[in-house]
Design a protein around this motif. Structure first.
Motif: not given
Length: 277
Positions: A2-4, A36-41
């Protein structure tokens, strides 16, 4: 993956190289190849990311130790397995441990420190449980001392994985520590950390001490004392805990009766914090 999980793995690599403070969210996202948006999700902040990493690593360790202490079938191997699992974990996660050594403590936020302290207390509880399982009631008078001896072994010998590159025979080292631990168990006579101090160490926020814990301590101290004003004061305080009738001023006076007796100073300290006086 997963991205996380990708962020966690890549951030862990960067932290190991640069430390928490020197690694920015921008560097993490560049290293992961995400926005950064993907990080903060996935994470509200870098601090939350650090906290999640700590949770992952420490939960694996605590889970492994819990299995050894409470679920392993062969009690004769429990102490060896405890040391072996701990040092194997240190060896595997030495890069992660080095992060904390590199960092100044003030750069790690209070929430993270609180979480680390919580895991440390859980480990102490597991060690106490292991001590009881292996040695029974024979070590009760110095069980808190014993717990710190075992922790000191863990801390001292973990340096071999953090600071030195020499090959280590893990099995031999653990056999040696089991031998030393058993010698301590069979030869220790003097108790330094009493039940009262042990309770304070386990409950650094004294207001977290429960009434049940306090009643057990009071009963034990009452049984130890000969007839005296201190013993009578403890009896009255114990009765008041179970059925409150005295004002705070009277309780303060009863606690004051204890402070002049060296045998009662610790229980007086605990009572003062419990009543916040």
């Amino acid at each position: 993956m997963t991205k996380k999980q990708l962020i966690l793995e890549k951030a862990s690599e960067l932290f190991a190289k640069q430390g928490f403070e020197a690694t920015s969210v921008q560097q993490i996202t560049d290293y992961c190849g995400i926005s950064k948006g993907a990080f903060y999700l996935s994470f509200k902040s870098k601090d939350e990311l650090v906290q999640t990493l700590i949770d992952q690593v420490m939960m694996r360790y605590i889970s492994d130790i819990d299995h050894i202490v409470n679920r392993s079938e062969n009690e004769n191997d429990t102490l060896f397995d405890f040391y072996y699992t701990s040092y194997h974990f240190f060896e595997k996660h030495s890069d992660f441990a080095k992060i904390f050594i590199k960092e100044q403590m003030h750069s790690i936020n209070e929430e993270v420190l609180t979480k680390l302290q919580s895991y440390n207390r859980t480990l102490e509880e597991l060690i106490l449980s292991m001590i009881h399982r292996i040695y029974g009631d024979t070590v009760n008078p110095f069980k808190y001392d014993f717990m710190y001896y075992i922790k000191s072994f863990l801390n001292a010998f973990s340096d071999l994985f953090l600071y030195y590159n020499a090959p280590i025979n893990l099995e031999l080292m653990c056999e040696s520590l089991v031998e030393k631990t058993n010698l301590i168990a069979s030869h220790t006579k003097t108790t330094f950390i009493t039940e009262e101090i042990g309770l304070l160490l386990q409950q650094p926020n004294h207001e977290d001490i429960t009434m049940t814990q306090l009643l057990i301590l009071l009963k034990k101290k009452i049984d130890e004392l000969e007839e005296s004003i201190e013993k009578e004061s403890l009896i009255l305080i114990k009765e008041d805990l179970q059925n409150p009738v005295y004002s705070l001023a009277i309780i303060k006076g009863l606690i004051g009766n204890l402070k002049g007796n060296p045998k009662c100073k610790q229980i007086a300290y605990i009572l003062s914090h419990y009543y916040q006086i």
